[in-house]
Motif scaffolding. Structure first.
Motif, short mmCIF file in Angstrom:
data_model
loop_
_atom_site.label_atom_id
_atom_site.label_comp_id
_atom_site.label_asym_id
_atom_site.label_seq_id
_atom_site.Cartn_x
_atom_site.Cartn_y
_atom_site.Cartn_z
N SER A 48 60.03 40.70 47.97
CA SER A 48 61.39 40.85 48.19
C SER A 48 62.41 39.62 47.63
N GLU A 50 65.71 38.07 46.96
CA GLU A 50 67.29 38.03 47.10
C GLU A 50 67.63 39.31 47.37
N GLY A 51 66.81 39.92 48.15
CA GLY A 51 67.02 41.57 48.50
C GLY A 51 66.52 42.60 47.63
N PHE A 109 65.98 26.75 49.51
CA PHE A 109 65.38 28.07 49.36
C PHE A 109 64.45 28.07 50.69
N GLN A 111 61.15 30.58 51.86
CA GLN A 111 60.20 31.71 51.29
C GLN A 111 58.96 31.79 52.23
N ARG A 131 64.59 33.62 49.34
CA ARG A 131 65.83 33.81 49.89
C ARG A 131 66.40 32.25 49.46
N ASN A 133 68.96 29.65 50.14
CA ASN A 133 70.14 29.23 51.48
C ASN A 133 71.41 28.56 51.12
#
Length: 135
Positions: A48, A50-51, A109, A111, A131, A133
């Motif tokens: 996944s 960033e979505g 970030f 993870q 993601r 941040n």
């Protein structure tokens, strides 16, 4: 060795595996991204990013190679890990900074990796969540 000693030894082993994995993963990402494919399972691994959900080692590699930068430098701030389930997996949560060429400020970030042991005695990435941040 009592149960407490066995648990402490297992925790130390989990931490050693997590640290070695994190060092290896980000070294490959920053220096030889195409070789990351060997860390994922051909069909089962899930990223996944960033979505966006991507499944399978080759699809994950395509995504990572499509990122709009060729060079990067990850600076790891924290590594948290836990033993995971009856399959002796390991959850690894990483936070840090990602420095991209030409960018003055690094990106923060987080993870998360779920590592699953292989019959050969190594691990592969079953789940990977990334993601940036903001804020």
């Amino acid at each position: 060795m009592g149960l407490e000693g066995e648990m402490e030894a297992m925790e130390q082993q989990v931490e050693a595996v997590a640290k070695a994995f994190v060092d290896h993963y980000y070294y490959l990402f920053d220096n030889s991204r195409a070789n990351l494919v060997s860390l994922y399972n051909d069909s089962n691994s899930m990223l996944s990013f960033e979505g966006q959900k991507i499944q399978g080692a080759n699809n994950i590699l395509l995504k990572l190679n499509s990122l709009p930068f060729e060079q990067s430098k990850h600076n790891i701030s924290t590594i948290d890990c836990q033993h995971s389930g009856p399959a002796n997996g390991i959850l690894v949560f990483v936070s840090g900074n990602l420095q991209l060429p030409g960018e003055e400020h690094p990106l923060r970030f987080s993870q998360m990796f779920h590592l699953i042991p292989t019959p050969e005695g190594s691990f592969y990435v079953q789940n990977d969540i990334f993601r940036l941040n903001y804020g």
